[in-house]
Structures are given as structure tokens and as C-alpha cells.
Design an enzyme around this catalytic site. Structure first.
Site, mmCIF file in Angstrom:
data_model
loop_
_atom_site.group_PDB
_atom_site.id
_atom_site.type_symbol
_atom_site.label_atom_id
_atom_site.label_comp_id
_atom_site.label_asym_id
_atom_site.label_seq_id
_atom_site.Cartn_x
_atom_site.Cartn_y
_atom_site.Cartn_z
ATOM 1 N N CYS A 23 0.701 -1.074 0.029
ATOM 2 C CA CYS A 23 -0.125 0.072 -0.001
ATOM 3 C C CYS A 23 0.776 1.160 0.045
ATOM 4 O O CYS A 23 0.369 2.423 -0.196
ATOM 5 C CB CYS A 23 -0.990 -0.049 1.257
ATOM 6 N N HIS A 71 -12.411 9.746 -9.117
ATOM 7 C CA HIS A 71 -11.329 9.658 -10.279
ATOM 8 C C HIS A 71 -10.097 10.836 -9.733
ATOM 9 O O HIS A 71 -10.066 11.806 -10.524
ATOM 10 C CB HIS A 71 -11.718 10.200 -11.521
ATOM 11 N N GLU A 129 -12.773 -0.196 1.254
ATOM 12 C CA GLU A 129 -11.917 -0.342 0.249
ATOM 13 C C GLU A 129 -12.131 -1.270 -0.893
ATOM 14 O O GLU A 129 -11.912 -0.965 -1.777
ATOM 15 C CB GLU A 129 -10.515 -0.439 0.938
#
Length: 141
Positions: A23, A71, A129
Site C-alpha cells: 500500500c 477519479h 476499500e
């Protein structure tokens, strides 16, 4: 106690600066925000009689929040080198700088606080997530 839920999704990337694992790299998620509001009293008159809140109003707030993160690259302030940040800006990438590490836990609290500031009686905010992994933020009301 009456409880209502609404949810919305957005697609964004993030990374965890200083993390020792996958991550630490920029990666994307199909994030899902699930909001639960609560109250003891329903409206007793008018067009919203029998409602805690109009679902349309709740959906509008939750979707607006999700759209504001859609986005984009979500990053913690100070986690990108100035040259890297300048290059991303020069490419017109959509960037969202936050004063905290963009974990699901921190985003859940951030969204909770944002919706609370919009005068919604928020009980909890869940941020997924992935379809299997989520963080929940709640406060005693």
C-alpha cells in the site's frame, strides 16, 4: 430509534506514505461510503410527515460527497516530493490533498464530520476499500 442508510461509490487512488508494504505504492479502489443516520422523531406534518429525513435529501448529500472524491489521487499533505507534485499538477491530474493519511479509518471519520456539518443526524459512516474490507466510524449521539 429510527435508522436510515444510504450509500454511494467512487473510484480513486491513494497510497500510504511511510508504510512498509504494497500500500506504499499508488493503487486504486472502488470505494463505497455507507452512511447511517438516526433519530427518535419523525416529522409529524407537511410533505415529509412520517419521515426521519427525505431519502432524496440523504442520497443527494452522500452522492455529492462521493462525487467530490471520484477519479482523483488522494494523498496526505507533505507525502509527495515538490517535483512529483508539480509534475502531477502540470499533467492536470485531479489531486485531493488531505491533512491526514488516507486510510479507510481516517476517511470514515472525515466523511462523518463532513455529513455532520451538513446537519445530518449521522450515526455511523462505513468506508469500504474492497467488498470485504471496511472501516466504520461512529460517535455516541
Amino acid at each position: 430509534m429510527y435508522l436510515l442508510k444510504s450509500s454511494a461509490c467512487f473510484d480513486s487512488a491513494h497510497f500510504l506514505s511511510g508504510y512498509n508494504g504494497k500500500c506504499a505504492n499508488i493503487h486504486g479502489h472502488r470505494w463505497k461510503i455507507e452512511v447511517e443516520i438516526c433519530g427518535e422523531q419523525l416529522a409529524s406534518d407537511g410533505e415529509k410527515r412520517g419521515m426521519l429525513i427525505d431519502f432524496g435529501d440523504l442520497k443527494k448529500e452522500v452522492r455529492s460527497l462521493a462525487e467530490s472524491f471520484d477519479h482523483a489521487l488522494i494523498y496526505e499533505a507533505g507525502s509527495l516530493k515538490p517535483d512529483t507534485l508539480a509534475a502531477l499538477v502540470s499533467e492536470n491530474f485531479r489531486l485531493i490533498e488531505l491533512p491526514f493519511r488516507p486510510t479507510a479509518e481516517n476517511l470514515a471519520k472525515h466523511f462523518f464530520d463532513s455529513l455532520n456539518a451538513a446537519d445530518l443526524p449521522v450515526k455511523s459512516v462505513t468506508v469500504y476499500e474492497t467488498p470485504e474490507n471496511c472501516a466504520i466510524y461512529t460517535e455516541e449521539i
